[in-house]
Design a protein around this motif. Structure first.
Motif, PDB file in Angstrom:
ATOM      1  N   ASN A  74     -19.636 -26.134   1.098  1.00 26.59           N
ATOM      2  CA  ASN A  74     -18.756 -27.143   0.505  1.00 26.59           C
ATOM      3  C   ASN A  74     -17.601 -26.482  -0.236  1.00 26.59           C
ATOM      4  O   ASN A  74     -16.458 -26.939  -0.167  1.00 26.59           O
ATOM      5  CB  ASN A  74     -19.527 -28.036  -0.467  1.00 26.59           C
ATOM      6  CG  ASN A  74     -20.670 -28.794   0.188  1.00 26.59           C
ATOM      7  OD1 ASN A  74     -20.983 -28.570   1.348  1.00 26.59           O
ATOM      8  ND2 ASN A  74     -21.293 -29.685  -0.550  1.00 26.59           N
ATOM      9  N   LEU A  75     -17.902 -25.408  -0.974  1.00 27.72           N
ATOM     10  CA  LEU A  75     -16.857 -24.694  -1.697  1.00 27.72           C
ATOM     11  C   LEU A  75     -15.950 -23.942  -0.733  1.00 27.72           C
ATOM     12  O   LEU A  75     -14.721 -23.987  -0.860  1.00 27.72           O
ATOM     13  CB  LEU A  75     -17.473 -23.716  -2.699  1.00 27.72           C
ATOM     14  CG  LEU A  75     -16.476 -22.781  -3.398  1.00 27.72           C
ATOM     15  CD1 LEU A  75     -15.457 -23.571  -4.218  1.00 27.72           C
ATOM     16  CD2 LEU A  75     -17.198 -21.768  -4.279  1.00 27.72           C
ATOM     17  N   LYS A 307     -23.313 -35.667 -10.463  1.00 28.96           N
ATOM     18  CA  LYS A 307     -24.235 -36.392  -9.595  1.00 28.96           C
ATOM     19  C   LYS A 307     -23.633 -36.618  -8.214  1.00 28.96           C
ATOM     20  O   LYS A 307     -24.270 -36.354  -7.190  1.00 28.96           O
ATOM     21  CB  LYS A 307     -24.610 -37.720 -10.245  1.00 28.96           C
ATOM     22  CG  LYS A 307     -25.514 -38.604  -9.395  1.00 28.96           C
ATOM     23  CD  LYS A 307     -25.841 -39.897 -10.124  1.00 28.96           C
ATOM     24  CE  LYS A 307     -26.653 -40.839  -9.251  1.00 28.96           C
ATOM     25  NZ  LYS A 307     -26.966 -42.107  -9.968  1.00 28.96           N
ATOM     26  N   THR A 308     -22.395 -37.086  -8.164  1.00 28.28           N
ATOM     27  CA  THR A 308     -21.789 -37.435  -6.875  1.00 28.28           C
ATOM     28  C   THR A 308     -21.429 -36.205  -6.050  1.00 28.28           C
ATOM     29  O   THR A 308     -21.491 -36.248  -4.826  1.00 28.28           O
ATOM     30  CB  THR A 308     -20.538 -38.297  -7.091  1.00 28.28           C
ATOM     31  OG1 THR A 308     -19.615 -37.597  -7.956  1.00 28.28           O
ATOM     32  CG2 THR A 308     -20.900 -39.625  -7.716  1.00 28.28           C
ATOM     33  N   LYS A 309     -21.057 -35.113  -6.700  1.00 21.99           N
ATOM     34  CA  LYS A 309     -20.661 -33.912  -5.966  1.00 21.99           C
ATOM     35  C   LYS A 309     -21.861 -33.092  -5.502  1.00 21.99           C
ATOM     36  O   LYS A 309     -21.910 -32.632  -4.372  1.00 21.99           O
ATOM     37  CB  LYS A 309     -19.746 -33.038  -6.843  1.00 21.99           C
ATOM     38  CG  LYS A 309     -18.342 -33.582  -7.013  1.00 21.99           C
ATOM     39  CD  LYS A 309     -17.563 -33.515  -5.707  1.00 21.99           C
ATOM     40  CE  LYS A 309     -16.133 -33.990  -5.912  1.00 21.99           C
ATOM     41  NZ  LYS A 309     -15.362 -33.953  -4.650  1.00 21.99           N
ATOM     42  N   VAL A 310     -22.813 -32.901  -6.395  1.00 18.21           N
ATOM     43  CA  VAL A 310     -23.944 -32.023  -6.078  1.00 18.21           C
ATOM     44  C   VAL A 310     -25.056 -32.779  -5.358  1.00 18.21           C
ATOM     45  O   VAL A 310     -25.636 -32.268  -4.394  1.00 18.21           O
ATOM     46  CB  VAL A 310     -24.479 -31.351  -7.355  1.00 18.21           C
ATOM     47  CG1 VAL A 310     -25.716 -30.504  -7.049  1.00 18.21           C
ATOM     48  CG2 VAL A 310     -23.395 -30.503  -8.005  1.00 18.21           C
ATOM     49  N   PHE A 311     -25.337 -33.988  -5.813  1.00 18.35           N
ATOM     50  CA  PHE A 311     -26.459 -34.735  -5.251  1.00 18.35           C
ATOM     51  C   PHE A 311     -25.999 -35.815  -4.271  1.00 18.35           C
ATOM     52  O   PHE A 311     -26.652 -36.840  -4.104  1.00 18.35           O
ATOM     53  CB  PHE A 311     -27.289 -35.354  -6.375  1.00 18.35           C
ATOM     54  CG  PHE A 311     -27.943 -34.317  -7.255  1.00 18.35           C
ATOM     55  CD1 PHE A 311     -29.113 -33.698  -6.852  1.00 18.35           C
ATOM     56  CD2 PHE A 311     -27.365 -33.949  -8.456  1.00 18.35           C
ATOM     57  CE1 PHE A 311     -29.701 -32.727  -7.646  1.00 18.35           C
ATOM     58  CE2 PHE A 311     -27.949 -32.986  -9.260  1.00 18.35           C
ATOM     59  CZ  PHE A 311     -29.123 -32.371  -8.853  1.00 18.35           C
ATOM     60  N   SER A 312     -24.878 -35.550  -3.609  1.00 17.55           N
ATOM     61  CA  SER A 312     -24.417 -36.461  -2.572  1.00 17.55           C
ATOM     62  C   SER A 312     -25.404 -36.424  -1.404  1.00 17.55           C
ATOM     63  O   SER A 312     -26.100 -35.416  -1.197  1.00 17.55           O
ATOM     64  CB  SER A 312     -23.024 -36.064  -2.089  1.00 17.55           C
ATOM     65  OG  SER A 312     -23.023 -34.722  -1.617  1.00 17.55           O
ATOM     66  N   PRO A 313     -25.498 -37.489  -0.638  1.00 13.67           N
ATOM     67  CA  PRO A 313     -26.452 -37.515   0.484  1.00 13.67           C
ATOM     68  C   PRO A 313     -26.228 -36.342   1.442  1.00 13.67           C
ATOM     69  O   PRO A 313     -25.097 -36.029   1.810  1.00 13.67           O
ATOM     70  CB  PRO A 313     -26.147 -38.852   1.166  1.00 13.67           C
ATOM     71  CG  PRO A 313     -25.577 -39.701   0.073  1.00 13.67           C
ATOM     72  CD  PRO A 313     -24.788 -38.769  -0.796  1.00 13.67           C
ATOM     73  N   GLY A 314     -27.317 -35.682   1.804  1.00  8.82           N
ATOM     74  CA  GLY A 314     -27.228 -34.572   2.748  1.00  8.82           C
ATOM     75  C   GLY A 314     -26.807 -33.256   2.147  1.00  8.82           C
ATOM     76  O   GLY A 314     -26.506 -32.311   2.884  1.00  8.82           O
ATOM     77  N   ASN A 329     -32.598 -32.769  -4.752  1.00  5.31           N
ATOM     78  CA  ASN A 329     -33.192 -34.057  -5.091  1.00  5.31           C
ATOM     79  C   ASN A 329     -32.878 -34.394  -6.542  1.00  5.31           C
ATOM     80  O   ASN A 329     -33.181 -33.619  -7.455  1.00  5.31           O
ATOM     81  CB  ASN A 329     -34.715 -34.019  -4.894  1.00  5.31           C
ATOM     82  CG  ASN A 329     -35.096 -33.790  -3.440  1.00  5.31           C
ATOM     83  OD1 ASN A 329     -34.614 -34.499  -2.561  1.00  5.31           O
ATOM     84  ND2 ASN A 329     -35.941 -32.800  -3.180  1.00  5.31           N
ATOM     85  N   LEU A 330     -32.258 -35.546  -6.744  1.00  7.83           N
ATOM     86  CA  LEU A 330     -31.908 -35.988  -8.080  1.00  7.83           C
ATOM     87  C   LEU A 330     -33.160 -36.482  -8.804  1.00  7.83           C
ATOM     88  O   LEU A 330     -33.849 -37.382  -8.323  1.00  7.83           O
ATOM     89  CB  LEU A 330     -30.870 -37.114  -8.002  1.00  7.83           C
ATOM     90  CG  LEU A 330     -30.368 -37.662  -9.328  1.00  7.83           C
ATOM     91  CD1 LEU A 330     -29.571 -36.602 -10.069  1.00  7.83           C
ATOM     92  CD2 LEU A 330     -29.516 -38.907  -9.099  1.00  7.83           C
ATOM     93  N   LYS A 331     -33.456 -35.909  -9.950  1.00  2.00           N
ATOM     94  CA  LYS A 331     -34.646 -36.295 -10.717  1.00  2.00           C
ATOM     95  C   LYS A 331     -34.382 -37.492 -11.619  1.00  2.00           C
ATOM     96  O   LYS A 331     -35.317 -38.159 -12.055  1.00  2.00           O
ATOM     97  CB  LYS A 331     -35.122 -35.115 -11.554  1.00  2.00           C
ATOM     98  CG  LYS A 331     -35.510 -33.889 -10.737  1.00  2.00           C
ATOM     99  CD  LYS A 331     -36.652 -34.183  -9.768  1.00  2.00           C
ATOM    100  CE  LYS A 331     -37.058 -32.936  -9.003  1.00  2.00           C
ATOM    101  NZ  LYS A 331     -38.142 -33.212  -8.032  1.00  2.00           N
ATOM    102  N   GLY A 332     -33.133 -37.753 -11.897  1.00  2.00           N
ATOM    103  CA  GLY A 332     -32.802 -38.886 -12.749  1.00  2.00           C
ATOM    104  C   GLY A 332     -31.421 -38.744 -13.343  1.00  2.00           C
ATOM    105  O   GLY A 332     -30.860 -37.638 -13.397  1.00  2.00           O
TER     106      GLY A 332
END
Length: 359
Positions: A74-75, A307-314, A329-332
């Protein structure tokens, strides 16, 4: 915000400036340059030097070892073309983006695979009709040509070289190839402990050759905490939020000029269209300027984009072609805020712990 801008100006007045050579900035000889405002001091004595720099993807002077820290594709894909246009794999390999990431592996295979290797990759499900036995390396290398120079300075990309351990008294050149083989000089492959995967590895802060370091237990390079490029981009960020777009662009362009990439507002593709556009350009500039410096995590937290950048789907730990080895996997949502230290809640029972955390 205006007070912050004044404080940034005071840093400039104190005499700090950009070091001319981005690549050389992260070498021991330049660790006390006028760009370094505050840094963690390291010296080449066991117990007083950096050990974290050993985990950045390759082992100083040996060409192999752990890769605890790897670089996300991604980077890498964020780094622009040198003319300031956005990079796209589809410009190099038409249809690349639409492919199943695992199938893209075929484009990263080394030239002149053996018959056994070809059979192995066919059995993995790769379409070997897309493989160029005498030009596969050259094709994929074009993806890294004519890019923002910081990419090559920060990351060991496929089929680029790394100056590694001495053999028979001379430092050897290792090349990032896939699949890697156990071969003898002059054909030496850069490998890590995860030989079954092909990752982007860091180049920044990774020692090369026997002249840079002689003991793997420590590293003498100081680790920057704040440097002047950071100040310029924070300053630009503050100005942009005030609506002072032209001033903000000028500060960003100081960083881009040093990097050797096209300046903002110098062409149609680099023209800033709005405050929101410049906001994202500044954020991307920080992402490209500071990899492996411990800054991005805190940036994403304050921007509310972690959250949106790192834990985006896939998303997850990815091989170079984008296939996921370990999913994130987002824990919360509590990760967006830190807990109030128990010592504080014990002293003041009126404090309410942040959501998701317990005392």
């Amino acid at each position: 915000m205006e007070r912050s801008c004044c404080r940034f100006a005071k840093v400039k007045e104190a005499g700090y400036t950009l070091f001319a050579d981005y690549k050389a900035l992260f070498k021991e000889a330049n660790e006390q340059s006028d760009e370094m405002i505050f840094s963690m001091q390291n010296i080449g004595i066991d117990g007083y030097g950096s050990t974290t720099q050993w985990y950045c993807g390759s082992r100083s002077s040996f060409g192999s070892c752990w890769n605890t820290y790897t670089v996300s594709p991604n980077l890498v894909d964020l780094y622009e073309n040198s003319n300031g246009s956005k990079f796209s794999w589809d410009d190099i390999i038409p249809g690349y983006s639409a492919m199943d990431p695992a199938k893209r592996e075929v484009f990263f295979l080394r030239n002149n695979l053996t018959a056994t290797e070809i059979t192995t990759f066919k059995n993995k499900g790769l379409d070997m009709s897309l493989y160029l036995p005498d030009g596969n390396e050259e094709r994929v290398k074009k993806a890294y040509d004519n890019r923002d120079p910081r990419l090559a300075y920060n990351v060991i990309t496929p089929y680029s070289t790394y100056r590694g351990r001495p053999i028979n008294g001379s430092d050897q050149t290792f090349t990032s190839r896939w699949p890697n083989r156990n071969e003898n000089p002059p054909v030496l492959d850069l490998t890590t402990d995860t030989k079954g995967q092909f990752y982007y590895l860091y180049r920044k802060f990774v020692y090369e050759g026997s002249n840079e370091i002689i003991n793997r237990q420590y590293g003498p390079i100081d680790f920057p905490i704040i440097r002047y490029a950071d100040v310029l981009l924070m300053w630009a960020e503050a100005l942009n939020e005030q609506g002072s777009t032209a001033e903000a662009v000028s500060l960003v362009n100081q960083v881009r000029a040093r990097a050797g990439v096209a300046l903002l507002n110098s062409s149609a593709v680099t023209t800033v269209s709005s405050q929101a556009d410049l906001r994202e350009r500044i954020r991307n500039e920080r992402r490209m300027e500071f990899p492996n410096e411990g800054i991005n995590y805190f940036d994403e937290l304050r921007w509310g984009s972690w959250k949106t950048k790192v834990f985006s789907p896939g998303n997850g730990v990815k091989q170079i072609w984008g296939s996921i080895v370990v999913p994130y996997n987002l824990k919360g949502d509590y990760i967006d805020t830190w807990p109030i230290p128990p010592t504080e809640t014990q002293m003041n029972p009126n404090l309410v712990q942040n959501s998701g955390w317990i005392n």
